[in-house]
Design a protein around this motif. Structure first.
Motif, short mmCIF file in Angstrom:
data_model
loop_
_atom_site.label_atom_id
_atom_site.label_comp_id
_atom_site.label_asym_id
_atom_site.label_seq_id
_atom_site.Cartn_x
_atom_site.Cartn_y
_atom_site.Cartn_z
N SER A 27 -55.61 47.90 55.55
CA SER A 27 -55.33 46.47 55.68
C SER A 27 -54.69 45.84 54.45
CB SER A 27 -56.64 45.70 55.95
OG SER A 27 -57.25 46.17 57.12
N SER A 28 -54.87 46.43 53.30
CA SER A 28 -54.41 45.81 52.06
C SER A 28 -53.63 46.80 51.21
CB SER A 28 -55.60 45.32 51.23
OG SER A 28 -56.37 44.39 51.95
N PRO A 29 -52.56 46.35 50.56
CA PRO A 29 -51.86 47.24 49.64
C PRO A 29 -52.79 47.61 48.48
CG PRO A 29 -50.95 45.02 49.54
CD PRO A 29 -51.96 45.02 50.63
N GLU A 110 -63.90 37.41 47.83
CA GLU A 110 -62.48 37.67 48.01
C GLU A 110 -62.34 38.42 49.32
OE1 GLU A 110 -59.01 40.21 48.27
OE2 GLU A 110 -61.04 40.96 47.96
N THR A 111 -61.35 38.02 50.11
CA THR A 111 -61.06 38.72 51.37
C THR A 111 -59.56 38.66 51.60
OG1 THR A 111 -61.76 38.97 53.68
CG2 THR A 111 -61.44 36.71 52.87
N GLY A 112 -59.12 39.16 52.71
CA GLY A 112 -57.69 39.17 53.00
C GLY A 112 -57.27 38.04 53.91
N PRO A 113 -55.98 37.68 53.88
CA PRO A 113 -55.47 36.61 54.74
C PRO A 113 -54.94 37.13 56.08
CG PRO A 113 -53.78 37.23 53.18
CD PRO A 113 -54.98 38.10 52.89
N MET A 114 -54.87 38.45 56.26
CA MET A 114 -54.27 39.02 57.45
C MET A 114 -55.14 38.80 58.69
SD MET A 114 -54.04 40.67 54.54
CE MET A 114 -53.59 42.12 53.68
N ASP A 115 -54.55 38.98 59.85
CA ASP A 115 -55.26 38.78 61.11
C ASP A 115 -56.53 39.62 61.20
OD1 ASP A 115 -53.38 36.96 61.92
OD2 ASP A 115 -52.29 38.36 63.22
N THR A 116 -56.53 40.80 60.61
CA THR A 116 -57.72 41.66 60.68
C THR A 116 -58.93 41.02 60.00
OG1 THR A 116 -56.96 42.85 58.71
CG2 THR A 116 -56.45 43.84 60.83
N TYR A 138 -60.11 38.22 39.08
CA TYR A 138 -59.05 38.20 40.08
C TYR A 138 -57.86 37.39 39.58
CZ TYR A 138 -62.54 39.90 43.40
OH TYR A 138 -63.51 40.64 44.04
N ILE A 139 -56.69 37.68 40.15
CA ILE A 139 -55.47 36.94 39.84
C ILE A 139 -54.85 36.46 41.15
CG2 ILE A 139 -55.01 38.21 37.69
CD1 ILE A 139 -52.93 39.87 39.29
N GLU A 140 -53.94 35.49 41.05
CA GLU A 140 -53.24 35.02 42.25
C GLU A 140 -52.61 36.23 42.95
OE1 GLU A 140 -53.01 32.20 43.83
OE2 GLU A 140 -53.97 30.90 42.37
N ASP A 141 -52.78 36.27 44.27
CA ASP A 141 -52.30 37.41 45.04
C ASP A 141 -52.09 36.95 46.48
OD1 ASP A 141 -51.98 39.76 46.50
OD2 ASP A 141 -53.63 40.80 45.54
N PRO A 142 -50.88 37.10 47.01
CA PRO A 142 -50.64 36.66 48.39
C PRO A 142 -51.44 37.45 49.42
CG PRO A 142 -48.75 37.89 47.57
CD PRO A 142 -49.69 37.70 46.41
N ASN A 143 -52.01 38.58 49.02
CA ASN A 143 -52.80 39.41 49.93
C ASN A 143 -54.30 39.17 49.79
OD1 ASN A 143 -50.60 41.00 51.14
ND2 ASN A 143 -50.30 41.65 49.02
N SER A 144 -54.67 38.12 49.07
CA SER A 144 -56.08 37.80 48.88
C SER A 144 -56.34 36.33 49.18
CB SER A 144 -56.52 38.08 47.44
OG SER A 144 -56.60 39.46 47.19
N VAL A 145 -57.51 36.07 49.73
CA VAL A 145 -58.04 34.72 49.89
C VAL A 145 -59.31 34.67 49.08
CG1 VAL A 145 -59.06 33.08 51.51
CG2 VAL A 145 -57.06 34.43 52.19
N TYR A 146 -59.45 33.67 48.24
CA TYR A 146 -60.64 33.48 47.42
C TYR A 146 -61.41 32.29 47.99
CZ TYR A 146 -57.61 36.30 44.52
OH TYR A 146 -56.79 37.30 44.09
#
Length: 151
Positions: A27-29, A110-116, A138-146
């Protein structure tokens, strides 16, 4: 459902953590994958619990102490055989109560923003977690939701 302090040695728990790591890798890079392996989950600042229904493992989760007032939810996972049965809801309630018992004023994740991750995001929002800036390391990341929740 019984939630038990766990030492990460039972084969069922090892398998579920492996399922979690595999799913997160899909799900995540790699640079955005913050799932912890077994050894990382055994660090002294992390407490790990397994969730059981009779003799069957249905889920797991951990709480990491960031400092004396702030905890982070880690490795929340429901067994793929037990989705949509309230396992995550029950475990999240437990982790929030444990954070309060420890005297934390805030709990984050921290989790992902994707549909999964859609069901997880809805669950966290239902429990009052709000999106926030990156916390801890953690750092700003388009693949993470904080997300964080004041206790």
């Amino acid at each position: 459902m019984d939630i038990k302090l766990d030492d990460l040695t039972r084969s069922e728990v090892i398998e579920l953590v492996g399922e979690h790591l595999y799913s997160m890798a899909l799900s995540s890079p790699p640079e955005s994958n913050h799932a912890l392996n077994l050894e990382e989950l055994k660090q002294p600042e992390i407490t790990f619990w397994s969730v059981w229904e009779q003799d069957e493992l249905v889920g797991c989760g951990a709480l990491k102490e960031l400092d004396g007032r702030h905890g982070e939810i880690k490795s929340m996972r429901t067994s793929s055989l037990h989705l949509r049965k309230g396992v995550a809801k029950r475990l999240l309630e437990y982790l929030i109560e444990e954070a309060k018992r420890r005297g934390y004023s805030r709990i984050s994740l921290e989790t992902g923003p994707m549909d999964t991750f859609g069901a997880a995001l809805k669950l966290y929002e239902k429990f009052g977690f709000k999106r926030c800036k990156p916390f801890a390391d953690y750092i700003e990341d388009p693949n993470s939701v904080y997300m964080t929740k004041e206790l």
